[in-house]
Every structure is written in structure tokens, then in C-alpha cells.
Design an enzyme around this catalytic site. Structure first.
Site, PDB file in Angstrom:
ATOM      1  N   CYS A 135       1.820 -17.050  12.492  1.00 56.04           N
ATOM      2  CA  CYS A 135       1.173 -17.257  13.790  1.00 56.04           C
ATOM      3  C   CYS A 135       0.085 -16.217  14.050  1.00 56.04           C
ATOM      4  O   CYS A 135       0.207 -15.362  14.931  1.00 56.04           O
ATOM      5  CB  CYS A 135       2.212 -17.279  14.889  1.00 56.04           C
ATOM      6  SG  CYS A 135       3.275 -18.706  14.682  1.00 56.04           S
ATOM      7  N   GLU A 136      -0.956 -16.269  13.238  1.00 55.36           N
ATOM      8  CA  GLU A 136      -2.141 -15.423  13.358  1.00 55.36           C
ATOM      9  C   GLU A 136      -3.299 -16.224  12.767  1.00 55.36           C
ATOM     10  O   GLU A 136      -3.153 -16.799  11.688  1.00 55.36           O
ATOM     11  CB  GLU A 136      -2.036 -14.158  12.490  1.00 55.36           C
ATOM     12  CG  GLU A 136      -0.910 -13.243  12.809  1.00 55.36           C
ATOM     13  CD  GLU A 136      -1.375 -11.948  13.443  1.00 55.36           C
ATOM     14  OE1 GLU A 136      -2.601 -11.734  13.527  1.00 55.36           O
ATOM     15  OE2 GLU A 136      -0.505 -11.185  13.842  1.00 55.36           O
ATOM     16  N   TYR A 194      -8.869  -7.623   3.498  1.00 53.90           N
ATOM     17  CA  TYR A 194     -10.156  -7.246   2.890  1.00 53.90           C
ATOM     18  C   TYR A 194     -11.141  -8.407   2.817  1.00 53.90           C
ATOM     19  O   TYR A 194     -12.135  -8.302   2.078  1.00 53.90           O
ATOM     20  CB  TYR A 194      -9.954  -6.781   1.437  1.00 53.90           C
ATOM     21  CG  TYR A 194      -8.909  -5.751   1.178  1.00 53.90           C
ATOM     22  CD1 TYR A 194      -8.875  -4.543   1.882  1.00 53.90           C
ATOM     23  CD2 TYR A 194      -7.954  -5.945   0.183  1.00 53.90           C
ATOM     24  CE1 TYR A 194      -7.915  -3.595   1.603  1.00 53.90           C
ATOM     25  CE2 TYR A 194      -6.992  -4.994  -0.103  1.00 53.90           C
ATOM     26  CZ  TYR A 194      -6.981  -3.822   0.612  1.00 53.90           C
ATOM     27  OH  TYR A 194      -6.042  -2.886   0.318  1.00 53.90           O
ATOM     28  N   PRO A 244      -5.991   3.109 -14.299  1.00 53.23           N
ATOM     29  CA  PRO A 244      -6.302   1.716 -13.974  1.00 53.23           C
ATOM     30  C   PRO A 244      -5.104   1.012 -13.333  1.00 53.23           C
ATOM     31  O   PRO A 244      -3.959   1.237 -13.730  1.00 53.23           O
ATOM     32  CB  PRO A 244      -6.609   1.107 -15.350  1.00 53.23           C
ATOM     33  CG  PRO A 244      -5.758   1.897 -16.291  1.00 53.23           C
ATOM     34  CD  PRO A 244      -5.740   3.301 -15.751  1.00 53.23           C
ATOM     35  N   GLY A 245      -5.380   0.186 -12.361  1.00 58.28           N
ATOM     36  CA  GLY A 245      -4.328  -0.628 -11.754  1.00 58.28           C
ATOM     37  C   GLY A 245      -4.714  -2.091 -11.858  1.00 58.28           C
ATOM     38  O   GLY A 245      -4.243  -2.843 -12.712  1.00 58.28           O
TER      39      GLY A 245
HETATM   40  C1  LIG Z   1      -5.470   2.913  -6.049  1.00 57.06           C
HETATM   41  C2  LIG Z   1      -5.731   4.036  -6.979  1.00 57.06           C
HETATM   42  C3  LIG Z   1      -5.969   3.777  -8.330  1.00 57.06           C
HETATM   43  C4  LIG Z   1      -6.030   2.389  -8.915  1.00 57.06           C
HETATM   44  O1  LIG Z   1      -7.119   1.654  -8.487  1.00 57.06           O
HETATM   45  P1  LIG Z   1      -7.438   0.260  -9.168  1.00 57.06           P
HETATM   46  O2  LIG Z   1      -8.605  -0.232  -8.428  1.00 57.06           O
HETATM   47  O3  LIG Z   1      -6.252  -0.624  -8.979  1.00 57.06           O
HETATM   48  O4  LIG Z   1      -7.717   0.497 -10.611  1.00 57.06           O
HETATM   49  C5  LIG Z   1      -6.147   4.860  -9.171  1.00 57.06           C
HETATM   50  N1  LIG Z   1      -6.095   6.128  -8.705  1.00 57.06           N
HETATM   51  C6  LIG Z   1      -5.881   6.401  -7.410  1.00 57.06           C
HETATM   52  C7  LIG Z   1      -5.835   7.807  -6.978  1.00 57.06           C
HETATM   53  C8  LIG Z   1      -5.699   5.366  -6.506  1.00 57.06           C
HETATM   54  O5  LIG Z   1      -5.503   5.647  -5.212  1.00 57.06           O
END
Ligand SMILES: *Cc1c(COP(=O)(O)O)cnc(C)c1O
Length: 419
Positions: A344-345, A319, A277-278
Site C-alpha cells: 500500500c504505497e 534508487y 566487488p559485490g
Molecule cells: C558497498 C560497498 C562495496 C561493494 O560495492 P559494489 O557496487 O556492490 O561492488 C565495496 N566496498 C565498500 C566499502 C562498500 O560499501
């Protein structure tokens, strides 16, 4: 849930009023809440309470700040890294090598060597070609790399196209129906121990069905591989769970719902599960604090020109991402406005025709849910130094990344000898 709340009409990060940070450190600046990060880790763990000894490997790319990584290291998290640079940052922050998974479609031989020398837990390979290179690098060092193949399950995650990674013609992984051949081949290569299977279908996932479909396919693959004589010990289910950006649209599935789905699908797999998770850990734990430079009349709605630009927070431009935008000290009035940066975009637009708190020049504004893919994507376009970062914990706060002075940008350039 996060710890950016109003007290006496002023937004605070935990117990610190945001105007205090702005006055002392200037704007724009990212502000992270340690308690929110800790809370999200706790919630994610609780969601996986029925999973035996999961490895939660934080996706470093979402927020690689040393203070964030050190906070997570203390909570016992591992790391999912996608470059040698991220690997070194994770190690420097105190994340043990054995809890580090190395993902990414373009690992170089040098990066592989670094991972092997540090003794990381697992390489997630994305092609047979990559497996051959890692085999050479590991054999030359007389070591064996634990590897998984990242499989591409041909599932459309239903998220923004630029962050969908599991469709058949996305660049990631190997096609799942070719995986049995790939494992058979890898089993013959020296220096590689195929221990697992990995999958990651995209980011900001707002529906569990695509993940469920992908995991079911992974489960079938594990059975196929075992029947062919492979010993599969780990299954890396990637990251991707979405976070609520816009309070007006239905919230993504909760970690609890995700955890229940995972436990349902993976029952009987008999592997160690890895999660990456990120966003769900850090997204809501950060804001971008910015000041209104001026409010300029527009053809229809006014333009609120803030001192943060697309170089500081790229997501809206890249995005079409939606960030909630709040006045730090709202006066109770609202208006409809376009919120733009100084770059400037025309793409340097954070929101169009947004109903928001009425603000005037000098007011502070917070872009909410900016803790993931915020500062880490910042750049110096328009010769703006990299944006600083601060972390709050209760009533304490500290700068955790300096504002990059323009002198540093100028000093990094070199003149050729003929000038
Ligand atoms: C970006 C990524 C994540 C994390 O994704 P989240 O949406 O931030 O949870 C996990 N694994 C891989 C391989 C990624 O490229």
C-alpha cells in the site's frame, strides 16, 4: 552473461525450469545460479591476471546468503564486511579471517573486538575518532590491528546520489588531503599498524574515469606516506563496478577494461591490491521470480499486479532502479504496462509504461539482475514474511533461505505486562 536462458520457450535457471521452482517453493522467491556466480568470479580474476596475488574480498552486503558466501569461499574469495553480523556470516560460511576486511563508518567497540578476536586481515578506518577507539580496544587485548584509512578523494562517481560515496561532503572516509596528518597521528597510537590505504567511491559505476581519478590520487598519497616514513603494504580499491540492468542502454565497462585501467594506474605501487566487488559478482546471478496476481485496467496502461512487493525488491523504489522484466513462458505478444506490487504505497512500482511480454493472471514473471542488493534489503513491511531464496547448480536446486512464516513475525512481538 548469465545462466537464465530460455529452453523450449520456458526460462530456466541453468537446467532447472523456473516453473518447477515456483510450483514447489511458491512465489515470490529469489533464484541464484551457482554457475553464473562462478563465471563472474572467473571473469573478475582473469581481468586481474596481471596483478600479483590480489585479495578479492566479496562485499557481503550485496548478498549475504550463506550458500552464496560458501560458494565464494570455495572459490577462494575473501570478504568485505560492514558489520559484526556480516563478519560472523562470512566466518560461518568458511571465509578465512585473514581474508576479511572490515569496512563501514560506524563500527562499534564490540564489533572491533569481534574482528580482533577473530584475527581479521584489515580494518578500514573512516575517521581519526574511530582509530582512537580501535587503538583502545586493541591495546586492552594486547594485540595490534592492521589498519588502512579509507580516504575520500572528492570524486563524483556519476552514479545515483544515494550510492555515491566519494564526494567531499559524503559521510565516508577522511578527506584525502588530511590523510598524511591522520597517518602521522595513528603511527603514535598503540595497538594500530597502519599498513594500507583504502578507497571506494560508489556503486553501479558506469564510467571508469572517476575511479581512475580516485586511484591516481591514492597513488600520490601512497608516495607521500612513504616519503614520510610509513610502510604501506596494501591498497584497497573498493568495489563499485556496474552491471548491465537495461539492455537498451550502453553496458558498463567490462571487468577486463576495469582490470586494465587498474593495472595501468597501479603499476609501480608495490603493494598488495585488495578489491571489494559485490554487484559485479552476484548481480546477474540472481532473479526475483514472481507471479501475476491480476492485471488491472489503468487510466492509460494496465497495471500488472505481481506477488512481489517493494519489501522484497527495494531497488526500484529506493534508487529508481531499472530491472529487466520478462515473462517466464512468453507467448510472443507484447504490451505496455505498469508493473506494481501489492504494497500500500505508490512507491511499490517496479516499472511504468514498460514495453514487456504480455502476461495474464497466474503467469510467472522474472525480475532480472536481482542477485545484488535484492534479498538482502528485503523487509517485512505490510506484514509479509521475508522472501525465500533458492540456488540452482546444473539440474539441482535447493532452498537456501526459508520463506519466513507470518507466525515468526507474530511470535517476535511481545505484549507489555499491562495488556
Ligand atoms: C558497498 C560497498 C562495496 C561493494 O560495492 P559494489 O557496487 O556492490 O561492488 C565495496 N566496498 C565498500 C566499502 C562498500 O560499501
Amino acid at each position: 552473461m548469465n545462466h537464465f536462458e530460455f529452453k523450449d520457450g520456458v526460462m530456466h535457471a541453468e537446467d532447472v525450469p523456473l516453473p518447477q521452482i515456483a510450483a514447489e517453493a511458491g512465489t515470490p522467491i529469489y533464484v541464484y545460479s551457482a554457475a553464473t556466480i562462478e563465471r563472474h568470479v572467473r571473469v573478475f580474476r582473469e581481468a586481474l591476471a596481471g596483478v600479483d596475488d590480489p585479495l578479492i574480498a566479496f562485499a557481503v552486503k550485496s548478498n549475504p546468503n550463506a550458500a552464496v558466501l560458501a560458494t565464494l569461499a570455495r572459490l577462494g574469495l575473501g570478504a568485505d564486511v560492514v558489520s559484526g553480523g556480516e563478519l560472523r556470516r562470512a566466518l560461518a560460511a568458511g571465509i578465512p579471517a585473514e581474508k576479511i576486511v572490515f569496512s563501514g563508518v560506524g563500527k562499534t567497540a564490540e564489533e572491533m573486538a569481534l574482528g580482533l578476536d577473530e584475527g581479521i586481515g584489515q580494518f578500514n578506518l573512516e575517521s581519526l575518532e574511530e582509530a582512537e577507539t580501535l587503538s583502545e580496544v586493541a591495546s586492552a587485548r594486547g594485540v595490534t590491528a592492521r589498519v588502512a584509512f579509507r580516504v575520500n578523494p572528492d570524486v563524483d562517481a556519476g552514479t545515483h546520489s544515494k550510492i555515491s560515496t566519494g564526494r567531499a561532503d559524503d559521510k565516508f572516509g577522511i578527506a584525502i588531503d588530511r590523510a598524511p596528518d591522520a597517518y602521522a597521528r595513528v603511527a603514535t597510537l598503540p595497538g594500530l599498524d597502519p599498513v594500507g590505504v583504502a578507497v571506494h567511491i560508489g556503486s553501479q559505476l558506469t564510467d571508469l574515469a572517476p575511479s581512475r581519478a580516485a586511484f591516481l590520487r591514492v597513488g600520490q598519497l601512497i608516495a607521500t606516506l612513504r616519503a614520510a616514513g610509513h610502510t604501506i603494504l596494501t591498497a584497497d580499491l573498493g568495489g563499485g563496478l556496474g552491471v548491465p540492468y537495461n539492455p537498451a542502454v550502453p553496458a558498463p565497462p567490462t571487468p577486463a577494461a576495469y582490470g586494465a585501467m587498474v593495472q595501468d594506474v597501479t603499476a609501480g605501487w608495490n603493494v598488495r591490491l585488495i578489491f571489494e566487488p559485490g554487484r559485479v559478482i552476484v548481480g546477474n546471478a540472481g532473479i526475483l521470480l514472481t507471479r501475476v496476481i491480476r492485471v488491472k485496467a489503468g487510466k492509460n496502461d494496465p497495471f500488472v499486479v505481481v506477488d512481489a512487493g517493494m519489501n522484497d525488491l527495494l531497488r526500484p523504489s529506493l534508487y529508481d532502479a531499472w530491472h529487466d522484466i520478462q515473462a517466464v513462458a512468453p507467448q510472443g505478444e507484447h504490451f505496455r504496462a505498469n508493473i506494481v506490487g501489492p504494497i500500500c504505497e505508490t512507491g511499490d512500482t517496479f516499472a511504468r509504461t514498460r514495453e514487456m511480454d504480455q502476461v495474464v493472471a497466474g503467469d510467472l514473471v522474472a525480475f532480472m539482475t536481482a542477485g545484488a542488493y535484492g534479498a538482502t534489503m528485503a523487509n517485512t513491511y505490510n506484514s509479509r514474511g521475508l522472501v525465500p531464496e533458492a540456488m540452482v547448480s546444473e539440474d539441482r536446486w535447493a532452498i537456501v533461505r526459508d520463506r519466513q512464516p507470518i507466525e515468526a513475525l507474530i511470535a517476535a512481538d511481545r505484549l507489555p505486562p499491562w495488556l
